[in-house]
Design a protein around this motif. Sequence first.
Motif, PDB file in Angstrom:
ATOM      1  N   ALA A 183      -1.297   5.760  -0.204  1.00  0.00           N
ATOM      2  CA  ALA A 183      -1.975   6.931  -0.751  1.00  0.00           C
ATOM      3  C   ALA A 183      -3.461   6.672  -0.918  1.00  0.00           C
ATOM      4  O   ALA A 183      -3.901   5.542  -1.165  1.00  0.00           O
ATOM      5  N   ALA A 184      -4.238   7.735  -0.752  1.00  0.00           N
ATOM      6  CA  ALA A 184      -5.690   7.693  -0.967  1.00  0.00           C
ATOM      7  C   ALA A 184      -6.156   9.107  -1.275  1.00  0.00           C
ATOM      8  O   ALA A 184      -5.440  10.080  -1.015  1.00  0.00           O
ATOM      9  N   PRO A 232      -4.880  14.006  -3.751  1.00  0.00           N
ATOM     10  CA  PRO A 232      -4.293  12.808  -3.134  1.00  0.00           C
ATOM     11  C   PRO A 232      -3.593  13.142  -1.818  1.00  0.00           C
ATOM     12  O   PRO A 232      -2.955  14.179  -1.674  1.00  0.00           O
ATOM     13  N   LEU A 233      -3.741  12.241  -0.863  1.00  0.00           N
ATOM     14  CA  LEU A 233      -3.022  12.304   0.403  1.00  0.00           C
ATOM     15  C   LEU A 233      -2.174  11.039   0.530  1.00  0.00           C
ATOM     16  O   LEU A 233      -2.610   9.957   0.152  1.00  0.00           O
ATOM     17  N   GLU A 234      -0.994  11.190   1.066  1.00  0.00           N
ATOM     18  CA  GLU A 234      -0.081  10.058   1.189  1.00  0.00           C
ATOM     19  C   GLU A 234       0.486  10.023   2.604  1.00  0.00           C
ATOM     20  O   GLU A 234       0.952  11.048   3.126  1.00  0.00           O
ATOM     21  N   ILE A 235       0.397   8.865   3.224  1.00  0.00           N
ATOM     22  CA  ILE A 235       0.961   8.645   4.556  1.00  0.00           C
ATOM     23  C   ILE A 235       2.275   7.887   4.410  1.00  0.00           C
ATOM     24  O   ILE A 235       2.328   6.846   3.755  1.00  0.00           O
ATOM     25  N   GLY A 236       3.322   8.437   5.000  1.00  0.00           N
ATOM     26  CA  GLY A 236       4.628   7.787   4.957  1.00  0.00           C
ATOM     27  C   GLY A 236       5.038   7.283   6.328  1.00  0.00           C
ATOM     28  O   GLY A 236       5.126   8.065   7.281  1.00  0.00           O
ATOM     29  N   LEU A 237       5.252   5.979   6.444  1.00  0.00           N
ATOM     30  CA  LEU A 237       5.689   5.361   7.697  1.00  0.00           C
ATOM     31  C   LEU A 237       7.153   4.972   7.569  1.00  0.00           C
ATOM     32  O   LEU A 237       7.530   4.252   6.642  1.00  0.00           O
ATOM     33  N   LYS A 238       7.964   5.468   8.508  1.00  0.00           N
ATOM     34  CA  LYS A 238       9.387   5.157   8.512  1.00  0.00           C
ATOM     35  C   LYS A 238       9.734   4.495   9.841  1.00  0.00           C
ATOM     36  O   LYS A 238       9.424   5.031  10.908  1.00  0.00           O
TER      37      LYS A 238
END
Length: 236
Positions: A192-193, A22-28
């Motif tokens: 996540a994807a 799994p890969l997860e992108i976090g936008l802040k």
Amino acid sequence: MVIALYLLAVLVPAALMILAAPLEIGLKYSREGSNGLLGLDLYVGPFSARRYRIFTVVMKAKPAGAGLRRRRSSAVKRGGGTDGEIGKETLLSGIGRAAGRFFFWREVYSRARPSLNYFKGKVRITDLDWRTRIGLGDPFHTGMATGMIWSLKGFLVSLLFSQIRAAKIPALAVVPDFNRACLATRIDLKIAARTGHILITVVWILMVLAVRGLACQVIKVAAELNRNKSNTGEPA
């Protein structure tokens, strides 16, 4: 032959593990007054074991009219003519470029839409925390603004969740401040994807654009945009 089988026995499970990872992108995003902060992080591995900072942009308020004065003075130095003529030519050329880019990117999106729809079905929102503090200096107006922001948040979150699956209920908050005039907001969003789904989508889009003859144009337009941002001093 035996060595090849051993290699396959090692490489195939390793490749499958990478594709299933799994890969997860976090936008802040946070903003208070005229200053803001935008950050993008990449989380790799189960339970977001490793975090990699992709970029961070600090947004600060600029003096009003500074950018306009800089652009006008540079235009006067490049060529003759009055400010009105230069402004009119700049406006018309800017509208023409914007229209051309709009139709170009619309064509790119229409070609990539099937692959993006495939990816949209595989991705999910794992976390959404959106908090806002609002104060207008008057209790009545502050209360009205609080209700309007709640309605806007509900609409936007419902629209987002109708397109992308959510793993849990979002955390939303609108806090009225009746003592002072202020506006502050903070958004933490994680999507996540799996690596395999991302790879399939990227390869699919590249193949479609290459077949349609749009791949080279996308690279050219992206390089031009990056060059223009570098010349104007804006963050890329």
